[in-house]
Design a protein around this motif. Structure first.
Motif, mmCIF file in Angstrom:
data_model
loop_
_atom_site.group_PDB
_atom_site.id
_atom_site.type_symbol
_atom_site.label_atom_id
_atom_site.label_comp_id
_atom_site.label_asym_id
_atom_site.label_seq_id
_atom_site.Cartn_x
_atom_site.Cartn_y
_atom_site.Cartn_z
ATOM 1 N N HIS A 1 2.598 -12.268 4.112
ATOM 2 C CA HIS A 1 3.669 -13.271 4.402
ATOM 3 C C HIS A 1 4.815 -12.812 4.689
ATOM 4 O O HIS A 1 5.458 -13.393 5.213
ATOM 5 C CB HIS A 1 3.868 -13.887 2.974
ATOM 6 N N PHE A 2 5.449 -11.817 4.420
ATOM 7 C CA PHE A 2 6.590 -11.130 4.795
ATOM 8 C C PHE A 2 6.586 -10.195 5.788
ATOM 9 O O PHE A 2 7.809 -9.703 6.378
ATOM 10 C CB PHE A 2 7.315 -10.525 3.629
ATOM 11 N N HIS A 3 5.405 -10.099 6.468
ATOM 12 C CA HIS A 3 5.419 -9.153 7.564
ATOM 13 C C HIS A 3 6.184 -7.775 7.850
ATOM 14 O O HIS A 3 6.709 -7.472 8.724
ATOM 15 C CB HIS A 3 5.890 -10.002 8.944
ATOM 16 N N THR A 4 5.955 -7.328 6.474
ATOM 17 C CA THR A 4 6.685 -5.945 6.434
ATOM 18 C C THR A 4 6.062 -5.047 5.160
ATOM 19 O O THR A 4 5.616 -5.708 4.148
ATOM 20 C CB THR A 4 8.258 -6.025 5.927
ATOM 21 N N PRO A 5 5.933 -3.761 5.675
ATOM 22 C CA PRO A 5 5.307 -2.883 4.559
ATOM 23 C C PRO A 5 6.459 -2.443 3.406
ATOM 24 O O PRO A 5 7.419 -1.865 3.821
ATOM 25 C CB PRO A 5 4.932 -1.616 5.129
ATOM 26 N N THR A 6 6.086 -3.123 2.319
ATOM 27 C CA THR A 6 6.932 -3.278 1.229
ATOM 28 C C THR A 6 6.325 -2.863 -0.225
ATOM 29 O O THR A 6 5.138 -3.433 -0.383
ATOM 30 C CB THR A 6 7.812 -4.434 1.002
ATOM 31 N N VAL A 7 6.873 -2.005 -0.962
ATOM 32 C CA VAL A 7 6.302 -1.650 -2.378
ATOM 33 C C VAL A 7 7.333 -1.872 -3.408
ATOM 34 O O VAL A 7 8.461 -1.467 -3.224
ATOM 35 C CB VAL A 7 5.691 -0.345 -2.300
ATOM 36 N N THR A 8 7.061 -2.514 -4.346
ATOM 37 C CA THR A 8 7.881 -2.832 -5.417
ATOM 38 C C THR A 8 7.101 -2.948 -6.713
ATOM 39 O O THR A 8 5.868 -2.666 -6.732
ATOM 40 C CB THR A 8 8.696 -4.223 -5.248
ATOM 41 N N THR A 9 7.640 -3.849 -7.980
ATOM 42 C CA THR A 9 6.654 -3.864 -8.936
ATOM 43 C C THR A 9 6.717 -5.347 -9.336
ATOM 44 O O THR A 9 7.751 -5.865 -8.963
ATOM 45 C CB THR A 9 7.098 -2.868 -10.208
ATOM 46 N N PHE A 10 5.694 -5.774 -10.104
ATOM 47 C CA PHE A 10 5.854 -7.219 -10.846
ATOM 48 C C PHE A 10 4.932 -7.145 -11.956
ATOM 49 O O PHE A 10 3.753 -6.597 -11.790
ATOM 50 C CB PHE A 10 5.135 -8.094 -9.566
ATOM 51 N N ALA A 11 5.318 -7.731 -12.983
ATOM 52 C CA ALA A 11 4.404 -7.692 -14.280
ATOM 53 C C ALA A 11 3.944 -6.352 -14.679
ATOM 54 O O ALA A 11 3.018 -6.244 -15.279
ATOM 55 C CB ALA A 11 3.242 -8.726 -14.184
ATOM 56 N N VAL B 1 3.208 -3.689 -12.870
ATOM 57 C CA VAL B 1 2.039 -2.997 -11.921
ATOM 58 C C VAL B 1 2.677 -3.157 -10.673
ATOM 59 O O VAL B 1 3.610 -3.940 -10.429
ATOM 60 C CB VAL B 1 0.954 -3.752 -12.018
ATOM 61 N N PRO B 2 2.235 -2.422 -9.559
ATOM 62 C CA PRO B 2 2.635 -2.050 -8.273
ATOM 63 C C PRO B 2 2.406 -3.418 -7.581
ATOM 64 O O PRO B 2 1.332 -3.814 -7.910
ATOM 65 C CB PRO B 2 1.955 -0.934 -7.730
ATOM 66 N N LEU B 3 3.455 -3.916 -6.728
ATOM 67 C CA LEU B 3 3.121 -5.111 -5.621
ATOM 68 C C LEU B 3 3.198 -4.533 -4.582
ATOM 69 O O LEU B 3 4.263 -3.892 -4.182
ATOM 70 C CB LEU B 3 4.135 -5.989 -6.253
ATOM 71 N N VAL B 4 2.262 -4.643 -3.664
ATOM 72 C CA VAL B 4 2.387 -3.922 -2.402
ATOM 73 C C VAL B 4 2.216 -5.353 -1.329
ATOM 74 O O VAL B 4 1.164 -5.927 -1.307
ATOM 75 C CB VAL B 4 1.067 -3.192 -2.098
ATOM 76 N N ILE B 5 3.144 -5.200 -0.404
ATOM 77 C CA ILE B 5 3.054 -6.396 0.797
ATOM 78 C C ILE B 5 2.648 -5.597 2.090
ATOM 79 O O ILE B 5 3.179 -4.596 2.375
ATOM 80 C CB ILE B 5 4.737 -6.835 0.981
ATOM 81 N N ALA B 6 1.720 -6.016 2.644
ATOM 82 C CA ALA B 6 1.266 -5.562 3.729
ATOM 83 C C ALA B 6 2.182 -5.730 4.941
ATOM 84 O O ALA B 6 2.857 -7.054 5.109
ATOM 85 C CB ALA B 6 -0.282 -6.233 4.153
ATOM 86 N N PRO B 7 2.045 -5.009 5.958
ATOM 87 C CA PRO B 7 2.944 -5.260 7.257
ATOM 88 C C PRO B 7 2.275 -6.432 8.097
ATOM 89 O O PRO B 7 1.198 -6.638 7.650
ATOM 90 C CB PRO B 7 2.725 -4.000 7.808
ATOM 91 N N GLY B 8 2.731 -7.024 8.996
ATOM 92 C CA GLY B 8 2.360 -7.946 9.591
ATOM 93 C C GLY B 8 1.670 -7.394 11.103
ATOM 94 O O GLY B 8 1.900 -6.429 11.519
ATOM 95 N N VAL B 9 0.489 -7.970 11.456
ATOM 96 C CA VAL B 9 0.196 -7.719 12.593
ATOM 97 C C VAL B 9 0.804 -8.361 13.892
ATOM 98 O O VAL B 9 1.081 -7.750 14.962
ATOM 99 C CB VAL B 9 -1.523 -8.109 12.711
ATOM 100 N N THR B 10 0.964 -9.865 13.710
ATOM 101 C CA THR B 10 1.696 -10.322 14.744
ATOM 102 C C THR B 10 3.415 -10.199 14.817
ATOM 103 O O THR B 10 3.846 -9.962 16.140
ATOM 104 C CB THR B 10 1.652 -11.917 14.612
#
Length: 237
Positions: free
Chosen positions: A177-187, A189-198
């Motif tokens: 959803h955020f179109h960006t490679p991002t790593v943080t934590t949630f609850a 555990v690690p939360l990883v946001i994938a980069p965008g293709v478009t």
């Protein structure tokens, strides 16, 4: 070892640009020395959610002889998504030694996300046990410091957090959803946001007036789970 390619926000339409970018990613995956165990696609697969777009998507990704784990994003349409054989919208898949809970976090007609109570109950039951599990959906339940993205994140996240904290077998949360490679934590555990293709999100420290970069190359994430440890790497294509 469980190796997952994480692709998100392909936004495939009927034009040449999106097809070229998605094909570039699939060609890269097809040429890997080691085949991935599955490809996880975390939403906004089609740009308008039409049957033709989903057929095109299936044709491109169908060249990969690996399981495809689809879940919908805000640009996808629920009925067409299921009719195209990409659903059901909420389901669990075992890949190697890991369970992938694929969750629909979308609200029809809106960009922000919210997981329905019935879906959270399903997730709670699905995570029971000691199998290592990944919780996957489209909208991240966190802020990242970008005005546009933070306004369309997943809301009601405290309910999701309570579910995840009840299950110590959850390894990580994976989303797009955020179109960006991002790593943080949630609850916890690690939360990883994938980069965008478009496209790629532009942050205020890069350009305070920018939203997305359409010229950045398509990218994806790899999740390598081995020996109880998760390693995530990002690759631009």
């Amino acid at each position: 070892m469980t190796l997952i390619a994480h692709v998100s926000d392909t936004h495939l339409d009927d034009g040449p640009r999106s097809a070229e970018r998605v094909t570039r990613v699939v060609d890269y995956l097809a040429g890997l020395h080691t085949r991935v165990d599955a490809v996880l696609l975390t939403g906004d697969l089609a740009d308008h959610g039409t049957a033709d777009e989903y057929e095109r998507l299936r044709g491109i990704f169908g060249r990969l002889d690996v399981p495809l784990l689809h879940l919908p994003g805000n640009h996808d349409r629920r009925e067409e998504f299921v009719a195209a054989g990409l659903g059901p919208r909420n389901r669990a898949e075992l890949v190697g030694d890991a369970l992938f809970a694929l969750v629909d976090s979308t609200i029809p007609g809106k960009d922000e996300g919210f997981i329905e109570d019935s879906v959270l109950a399903w997730l709670d039951a699905t995570l029971d046990g000691d199998t290592p599990a990944f919780v996957c959906f489209h909208q991240p339940p966190v802020t990242v410091g970008q005005r546009f993205a933070d306004g369309v994140r997943q809301f009601g996240e405290e309910r999701l957090e309570a579910v995840i904290r009840r299950h110590p077998n959850v390894v990580a949360v994976l989303c797009g959803h955020f179109h960006t490679p991002t790593v943080t934590t949630f609850a916890g555990v690690p939360l990883v946001i994938a980069p965008g293709v478009t496209s790629t999100l532009i942050f205020p420290w890069e350009d305070p007036d920018g939203d997305v970069d359409l010229d950045a190359p398509p990218a994806l994430a790899f999740h390598n789970y081995v020996g109880g440890r998760l390693t995530t790497t990002f690759k631009s294509i």
